[in-house]
Each structure stands twice: as C-alpha cells, then as structure tokens.
Design an enzyme around this catalytic site. Sequence first.
Site, PDB file in Angstrom:
ATOM      1  CD  GLN A 104      45.791  36.496  32.250  1.00  0.00           C
ATOM      2  OE1 GLN A 104      45.898  37.708  32.096  1.00  0.00           O
ATOM      3  NE2 GLN A 104      45.997  35.908  33.406  1.00  0.00           N
ATOM      4  N   GLY A 105      43.355  34.389  28.251  1.00  0.00           N
ATOM      5  CA  GLY A 105      41.897  34.374  28.159  1.00  0.00           C
ATOM      6  C   GLY A 105      41.277  33.954  29.475  1.00  0.00           C
ATOM      7  CE1 TYR A 106      44.148  32.252  32.824  1.00  0.00           C
ATOM      8  CE2 TYR A 106      44.332  33.411  34.903  1.00  0.00           C
ATOM      9  CZ  TYR A 106      44.759  32.417  34.058  1.00  0.00           C
ATOM     10  OH  TYR A 106      45.775  31.591  34.449  1.00  0.00           O
ATOM     11  CB  SER A 107      38.569  38.952  32.365  1.00  0.00           C
ATOM     12  OG  SER A 107      39.640  39.123  33.241  1.00  0.00           O
ATOM     13  CB  SER A 167      46.456  42.451  27.363  1.00  0.00           C
ATOM     14  OG  SER A 167      45.841  43.048  28.472  1.00  0.00           O
ATOM     15  CD  GLU A 215      47.889  38.537  35.375  1.00  0.00           C
ATOM     16  OE1 GLU A 215      47.194  37.545  35.642  1.00  0.00           O
ATOM     17  OE2 GLU A 215      47.523  39.452  34.615  1.00  0.00           O
ATOM     18  CB  SER A 239      40.882  45.074  41.484  1.00  0.00           C
ATOM     19  OG  SER A 239      40.157  44.495  42.544  1.00  0.00           O
TER      20      SER A 239
HETATM   21  C1  LIG Z   1      44.927  46.995  31.641  1.00  0.00           C
HETATM   22  C2  LIG Z   1      44.202  45.707  31.864  1.00  0.00           C
HETATM   23  C3  LIG Z   1      44.648  44.572  31.210  1.00  0.00           C
HETATM   24  C4  LIG Z   1      43.953  43.371  31.385  1.00  0.00           C
HETATM   25  N1  LIG Z   1      44.386  42.284  30.691  1.00  0.00           N
HETATM   26  C5  LIG Z   1      43.711  41.134  30.817  1.00  0.00           C
HETATM   27  C6  LIG Z   1      44.094  39.987  30.044  1.00  0.00           C
HETATM   28  O1  LIG Z   1      45.058  40.048  29.261  1.00  0.00           O
HETATM   29  N2  LIG Z   1      43.366  38.861  30.163  1.00  0.00           N
HETATM   30  C7  LIG Z   1      42.309  38.761  31.018  1.00  0.00           C
HETATM   31  O2  LIG Z   1      41.714  37.698  31.100  1.00  0.00           O
HETATM   32  N3  LIG Z   1      41.910  39.825  31.764  1.00  0.00           N
HETATM   33  C8  LIG Z   1      42.581  41.004  31.670  1.00  0.00           C
HETATM   34  N4  LIG Z   1      42.184  42.098  32.397  1.00  0.00           N
HETATM   35  C9  LIG Z   1      40.988  41.995  33.238  1.00  0.00           C
HETATM   36  C10 LIG Z   1      41.257  42.045  34.723  1.00  0.00           C
HETATM   37  O3  LIG Z   1      41.829  40.855  35.195  1.00  0.00           O
HETATM   38  C11 LIG Z   1      39.915  42.370  35.395  1.00  0.00           C
HETATM   39  O4  LIG Z   1      39.560  43.683  35.003  1.00  0.00           O
HETATM   40  C12 LIG Z   1      40.002  42.299  36.890  1.00  0.00           C
HETATM   41  O5  LIG Z   1      40.195  40.984  37.324  1.00  0.00           O
HETATM   42  C13 LIG Z   1      38.732  42.870  37.542  1.00  0.00           C
HETATM   43  O6  LIG Z   1      37.588  42.250  37.009  1.00  0.00           O
HETATM   44  P1  LIG Z   1      36.397  43.098  36.387  1.00  0.00           P
HETATM   45  O7  LIG Z   1      36.937  44.080  35.425  1.00  0.00           O
HETATM   46  O8  LIG Z   1      35.368  42.150  35.907  1.00  0.00           O
HETATM   47  O9  LIG Z   1      35.814  43.946  37.602  1.00  0.00           O
HETATM   48  P2  LIG Z   1      34.793  43.452  38.706  1.00  0.00           P
HETATM   49  O10 LIG Z   1      35.170  42.089  39.176  1.00  0.00           O
HETATM   50  O11 LIG Z   1      33.404  43.647  38.187  1.00  0.00           O
HETATM   51  O12 LIG Z   1      35.084  44.477  39.865  1.00  0.00           O
HETATM   52  C14 LIG Z   1      34.603  45.823  39.795  1.00  0.00           C
HETATM   53  C15 LIG Z   1      35.071  46.562  41.029  1.00  0.00           C
HETATM   54  O13 LIG Z   1      34.530  45.934  42.199  1.00  0.00           O
HETATM   55  C16 LIG Z   1      35.581  45.566  43.094  1.00  0.00           C
HETATM   56  N5  LIG Z   1      35.252  44.271  43.703  1.00  0.00           N
HETATM   57  C17 LIG Z   1      34.758  43.176  43.083  1.00  0.00           C
HETATM   58  N6  LIG Z   1      34.584  42.181  43.970  1.00  0.00           N
HETATM   59  C18 LIG Z   1      34.991  42.673  45.174  1.00  0.00           C
HETATM   60  C19 LIG Z   1      35.075  42.114  46.487  1.00  0.00           C
HETATM   61  N7  LIG Z   1      34.731  40.848  46.742  1.00  0.00           N
HETATM   62  N8  LIG Z   1      35.558  42.904  47.474  1.00  0.00           N
HETATM   63  C20 LIG Z   1      35.944  44.186  47.249  1.00  0.00           C
HETATM   64  N9  LIG Z   1      35.887  44.756  46.010  1.00  0.00           N
HETATM   65  C21 LIG Z   1      35.427  44.006  45.000  1.00  0.00           C
HETATM   66  C22 LIG Z   1      36.828  45.432  42.232  1.00  0.00           C
HETATM   67  O14 LIG Z   1      37.988  45.695  42.991  1.00  0.00           O
HETATM   68  C23 LIG Z   1      36.590  46.523  41.208  1.00  0.00           C
HETATM   69  O15 LIG Z   1      37.001  47.776  41.738  1.00  0.00           O
HETATM   70  C24 LIG Z   1      42.841  43.309  32.235  1.00  0.00           C
HETATM   71  C25 LIG Z   1      42.395  44.449  32.903  1.00  0.00           C
HETATM   72  C26 LIG Z   1      43.073  45.634  32.723  1.00  0.00           C
HETATM   73  C27 LIG Z   1      42.566  46.854  33.435  1.00  0.00           C
END
Ligand SMILES: Cc1cc2nc3c(=O)[nH]c(=O)nc-3n(C[C@H](O)[C@H](O)[C@H](O)COP(=O)(O)OP(=O)(O)OC[C@H]3O[C@@H](n4cnc5c(N)ncnc54)[C@H](O)[C@@H]3O)c2cc1C
Length: 405
Positions: free
Chosen positions: A127-130, A162, A245, A377
Amino acid sequence: MDLTLTEKHRALRDEVLAFIEKYRGVAPSPGGGRKRPDAKVLEWQKLLLEHGYFARSIAREYGGFGAPQDLIEQAIIADAFSRAGVSPGIHNQGISMLVPTLLEVGTEEQKRRWVGPTIRGDIIWCQGYSEPGSGSDLAAAKTRAAVDDGHFVINGQKIWTSSAHYADMMFLLCRTEPEQSKHAGLSYLLVPMNTPGIEVRPLRTMTGRAEFNETFFTDVRVPVDQIVMSRGQGWHVANITLKYERLLLGDPNKLQQRLEAIRRMMTQPGPDGSRLLDRAEWRDRLLQLQGEVMAGRHHNLRLLSEQAEGVDSGLGRLIVKYHGTMLGHRLASLALDVLGSAGLHYEPQGETGEDDTATTWQIDYMYDIGLIIGGGSSNIQKNIIGERGLGLPREPKAAVPAGGN
Ligand SMILES: Cc1cc2nc3c(=O)[nH]c(=O)nc-3n(C[C@H](O)[C@H](O)[C@H](O)COP(=O)(O)OP(=O)(O)OC[C@H]3O[C@@H](n4cnc5c(N)ncnc54)[C@H](O)[C@@H]3O)c2cc1C
C-alpha cells in the site's frame, strides 16, 4: 437479522468442523500476513478456496467459490477456524483491502485480472499511501504522476510501505491534478513493483526485522489504464480501501484466535503441576479480555447484519479498528506474562525465519504497537469517531505560520 442457525447453517458448521479435524495437520500456523506465503501456506489457501472456506461469495469468474452472499455462512466459517486455532487463510493488504476495493469500484477487466491471483496468494500487494509529511493528513500526498504518451510518470516518495520488499504490486495514492484542491487532485494507481525507477529501502522496526520500507519513484512509467476509477477520484477510492483496512486491523476473529491460544497456554500444567487458569488473579485477567473479545465479536455480527440489510454502520464500523488494535496489544501483553521468563527472551529472526510460538508472541507484542498507529492512528480514529460519529465540534485547525501556505 435472525441469528438462529437454520438446518442449512448447522449442516455447514458440521461440515467445516469435520474439514478442520481432517486437515488441521497440514494447516500452516495462523498469522503469517507479514511475509511472502510459502508453499505450505499456498497449498492451504488452495484447499480453502476449493472448499469455499475462503472467498466464498466472490464470483467464479474472478477466482472465488461463487456461492451466494450469505453473511451467516461467512460468520460460521470464521468462527469455526478461529475457535479451533487453525489458519483461516491469507489475510494481507492485497486480499483484505485491494480485492474488496476492486470488487466495489474496479472495472470488469481489473477484477478478472487481479482478484484471482491475489486471493490465491500468487500476487502480493503493498500500500503506497503514507509519505514523509502526509500520514495522518493523507490527502496532502505530494507524489506526482504526470501523463505522458499513454503513461503516468510517477515521481516522489512513500514511507512505511509494509511488504514493499517482497510485493509484486502496489496500490498507490498520488497527485495527478495539482491544480485541483487537495482532495480532488489525487488518483489511485496499480503499479508493478518491478517497474524501472522504483527503489525500496528497508526500515527496521523494534522487532529487529525490516517489515516496512521507504519507496522512491523516479520517472516510473505505468500505462494510463492502470488507474482505479478515474483521475481525481483517488481520495474516494483510497477511503474505500481504508474502510477495509480498518476492519482487517481490528479483525475480531484474529482476537478470538489469540484468546484461545492464551487460554490453552494457561491450561497447561506448570513445573509444579498447577495451572495458571486455576489461579484467581490470572483467570480474572483472562476473563476481562474474554469479555472484550466477545463484545467485539458481537459487534461484528451487528455490523454483518447491518451490511446484509444495506444499512451504513457509520460510527459502528469506525470503532472496530480502534478497539481491535488496542485489545490485540493487551492480549499479546497477557501472553507474554503467561510465558513468564520465556516471554522475556527474544532473538530477532530473519524475514524468512520460521517463528516458534514463543517468539511470535514477542513479535505480536512489539508489532501491534505499530498497528495502533498504522491505517490511521488511535488519536485520529478518536477524532473521526468524535466528529463524524458523535457529532462533536471539529477540532480547531493548527494556525498557519506567517508566510506559510
Ligand atoms: C506497522 C505500520 C505499518 C504501516 N504500513 C503502512 C503501509 O503499508 N502503507 C502506508 O502507506 N503506510 C503505512 N503505515 C503508515 C501509517 O499509516 C502512518 O504511520 C499513520 O497514518 C500515521 O502517520 P504518521 O506516521 O505520518 O504520523 P503523523 O501523522 O505525523 O502523526 C504523529 C502523531 O501525531 C498524532 N496526530 C496527528 N494529527 C493529529 C490530529 N489531528 N489530532 C490528534 N493527533 C494527531 C498522531 O496520532 C500520531 O500520534 C504503517 C505504519 C505502521 C506503524
């Protein structure tokens, strides 16, 4: 929806239980969605598909079993496998997220081409999202795809991808209409991972294993028909995938399997002949979690019945991911305590290493912290539940710094 089992349903349940008894010796261990399926997993998948215990209601022309949609049947099958602690088949991003998305909004050609090989486990998807800077704020994705000579030409970077290190394909969210507003400028593409210009760099997690990656795109060309829906509709498609998901990550049947595995460990006599299950403080911890697992399973049945009636579950669906991932981590935590000093021992194994039971619990415990973050999250889930589900006031937007955009 009437949940009383009809004669037909009771017959199916007996048939599934007999199947499990007959074949459990050749079943791979449950889980395993985090590595490429090996020959044993693929053989098991084939057996499940042939018997209609996997992809039961997916049409035959797309590689499924072709039975009419019957949610009670699906619940009976899932229940039997999870209670028996036997693998219900492969659950990965392709099967559990992309396939239902394509079945919902893909073209006929896309369904015929991708669904069959994906549910057989032959094609693995990532999945290429983040991206760096767009995780929670997914619609801010900056990876660009410009059209040139019948192709999208992709440039940019994804992160936390992932399985990208062994995936064959990626479903990618990228910006194709930069002049449009944030949400309206995105498209959803299907990209072969062996296309020139893709570079995958592993990222190591606290399990010691490289389970996700950074993925770089430099002039990556994919034909324009490799798009799901049309240009600018990527946000809509991405949200369909996110819906699945969240259900995958909070899967109550997986939690039931965990609970059963812990219960079995607690009924094993220790060196002094006593069983943890007979000690009040341990039984109490197990029963508390059992109550929550049961609540999750009944909630799932409610969702199934709403789905059957064509009712949008709204808030009901949103809490599955939040509740399920937190509970999964607490179950893994109990399992480690049950293992005692063995639970403290952990040696990271290679991606292809066979995990023994003890090591698997350590991995689950560490990896599940990631599941609380991945797919949106828990903080974000709580925002969505509060704002969209309960109608609470929206959280104030962060102030834009002077000169910012
Ligand atoms: C094990 C694992 C597998 C993953 N696999 C994939 C994958 O296959 N493909 C993919 O595309 N992505 C994947 N991800 C990425 C995942 O979707 C992101 O980590 C997630 O969406 C959070 O984004 P971020 O890491 O940029 O954190 P950020 O968005 O920077 O957030 C950092 C912190 O701030 C909090 N936060 C941010 N905005 C707010 C708000 N508005 N209100 C309250 N709190 C907030 C968040 O809850 C978090 O605690 C994976 C992540 C993990 C941990």
